[in-house]
Design an enzyme around this catalytic site. Sequence first.
Site, PDB file in Angstrom:
ATOM      1  N   GLU A 446      37.806  44.365  46.179  1.00 30.24           N
ATOM      2  CA  GLU A 446      37.573  45.045  47.457  1.00 30.24           C
ATOM      3  C   GLU A 446      36.176  44.734  48.006  1.00 30.24           C
ATOM      4  O   GLU A 446      35.995  44.609  49.222  1.00 30.24           O
ATOM      5  CB  GLU A 446      37.771  46.553  47.321  1.00 30.24           C
ATOM      6  CG  GLU A 446      39.188  46.978  46.928  1.00 30.24           C
ATOM      7  CD  GLU A 446      40.276  46.439  47.846  1.00 30.24           C
ATOM      8  OE1 GLU A 446      40.011  46.216  49.047  1.00 30.24           O
ATOM      9  OE2 GLU A 446      41.407  46.216  47.354  1.00 30.24           O
ATOM     10  N   ASP A 523      47.509  39.393  49.842  1.00 27.14           N
ATOM     11  CA  ASP A 523      46.473  38.799  50.698  1.00 27.14           C
ATOM     12  C   ASP A 523      46.815  37.354  51.024  1.00 27.14           C
ATOM     13  O   ASP A 523      46.722  36.915  52.176  1.00 27.14           O
ATOM     14  CB  ASP A 523      45.113  38.818  49.988  1.00 27.14           C
ATOM     15  CG  ASP A 523      44.619  40.226  49.731  1.00 27.14           C
ATOM     16  OD1 ASP A 523      45.089  41.143  50.425  1.00 27.14           O
ATOM     17  OD2 ASP A 523      43.768  40.400  48.845  1.00 27.14           O
TER      18      ASP A 523
END
Length: 661
Positions: A446, A523
Amino acid sequence: MANQDNKNQDNKNNNFFNNNPLLAFAIFSIVIIMIFKSFVGEGEGLGTVLNSNNIAQTKQVKYSEIKTQIESGSIKSVKLTPSTVEAIADADGRRVRYVAQNVPTYDKDLIPLLEEKKITYEGVMGNGFLSELLSMMLPILIFFGIWIFLAKKMSKGMGGGILGAGKADKLINSEKPDTKFSDVQGVEEAKDEVKEIVDFLKFPERYMELGAKIPKGLLLVGPPGTGKTLLAKAVAGEASVPFFSVSGSGFIEMFVGVGASRVRDLFAQAKKEAPSIIFIDEIDAIGKSRASGGQMGGNDEREQTLNQLLAEMDGFGTDTPVIVLAATNRPEILDAALLRAGRFDRQVLVDKPDFDGRLAILKVHSKGVKLSSKVDLTIVAKQTAGLAGADLANIINEAALLAGRFNKKEIEQADLLESIERSFVGLEKKNRKISEVEKRIVAYHESGHALMAELTKGATRVTKVSIIPRGLGALGYTLHLPDDEDRFLKQKHELMAEIDVLLGGRAAEEVFIGEISTGAGNDLDRATAILKDMVSVYGMSDIAGLMVLKRSENSFLGGGMASTDYSEQMAEDIDNHIKATLNERYAFVKKTLNEYHQAIENMTAVLLDVEVIEGTKVRSIIDEYEKENNMKSRLAHGDKIAKAEAFAKEQALKNQEEEDA
Ligand code: ADP
Ligand code: ZN
């Protein structure tokens, strides 16, 4: 008119058993009971059946014959019930039972006669009428038990009652809604399109006298939760006509013919109460293109239902003021027959609302709740781009629940913002434990996203980074809420920025952990999809230039086959281009992360410590690092972030002023 009704009736009789499986079952059961009874013997009570062990023969006789037998002395014992006499005779070692029905109860001579002949006798109370009745009722009771059981089971699936099969009573919702157009916001064009229907429903004669052709069917097309049902209801509400609604998926049942009969009932009801509105939600469940049916032979039940619907729509003329509204979010899979003239030949787009629309919807839904006077709904509207009306209604409700949980008297801005976050990323699951190793991976991942989002020009700034698992699947998340007004356009550099941000997660895992996890799968999926669209839809590459390359689904072969309208060579070029671009961006992202190595370490450490950090914290960590290393400030990348920060400051100041006042 009358003629048509007749035809309808015939049709009904033809499909009678198909449509009424329960009734068929009932008739079948009654026949079984009758056969059962004729085997047991006319009128024999349950009790006598059980006592008949040693009896060689049972004879139905007249009462007078029994009396003769008693007088002749061949009877050994007698059983008396209020209405029958049963006498056992022992003739040559064979026991014979004589049974007389409907005995005159006033025969006062019988008992003295039995006494005289020294025949044992007994009176059996229950063993007459009552057990007779019971023996008759029991199979019926069992049958009813099974019936109710089956009916309950079925009605779970289709919402019909015991007698509901074929009579679409519960399935068809009939109401007279008081919904008004003012309850539906953010879909102005759609509202304009349906407004003329209201007038027609209100004054049908006016249009009929003119011979005007009014649309019979109107297809509301749009994503889930955008207010299609609400809009249909508002049409009925404005015109104050009955609203009959059904869901397409509810039509398709296990019994062939049920769906078709429901369609018939639906239209019959609506016509009876015309002017009226029929609303069919999820029409794609019935109206799926027959070519894309899947298995060979298709789905009989669906096809019958669809055919019935088409027949009904063709069946009533423009002189019947019934308007059929249908909703779908997948118009492309609908059978072409449904869209033909005279059917659903008009399509109305009910799209997700823009900023003004969202604000209006929020206002509608906050009417029923207590909002603090300090609440600024424009901020809520700004931060909810991409959400549909149903989501917005939900945000208000969720905020009310949150405020209630904290025992507040009014809903505050913070409750609304928390509620937005929840609807974006699912409910916080603080209690879900993840291992320390996993937590570390997620924290680096993150941080990688967050850093790239802050450094890359054209990326949306970070609102919040969290390593608390939320919702389904997401172990952590980096929240970017759009800070500007709605964006309908994206420039090329913004799409590239999105790709860099998406790659940041995986790159961080590789650089800081030294190994890649499965966490970056989504992603990469998204990054690839963006690149693909850039090449094939937006004409943003040298590979295809301005050419749009569509992949068309070949539905005829069952929807599974996809064919392309471009060459093999082109396909290969595209693949190579996407691969090369991803590699190039990935290398760049890794290089950037290495440059900001210590910033990532710092951010990860804070994340592991407190689990959630705000965007401002992310920025201060990066600022600090840049200052220490005499680097050019990241703010040089664009004035967007500066603008956003100025906006936040201004907002805080405004709140402060209001507080002071
Ligand atoms: P759809 O039929 O398009 O899936 P619904 O009409 O069932 O959506 O919307 C569900 C609920 O969400 C509505 O009852 C209403 O409370 C709210 N809602 C959805 N769209 C709107 C809108 N455009 N304006 C006001 N409320 C809306
Ligand atoms: Zn990620």
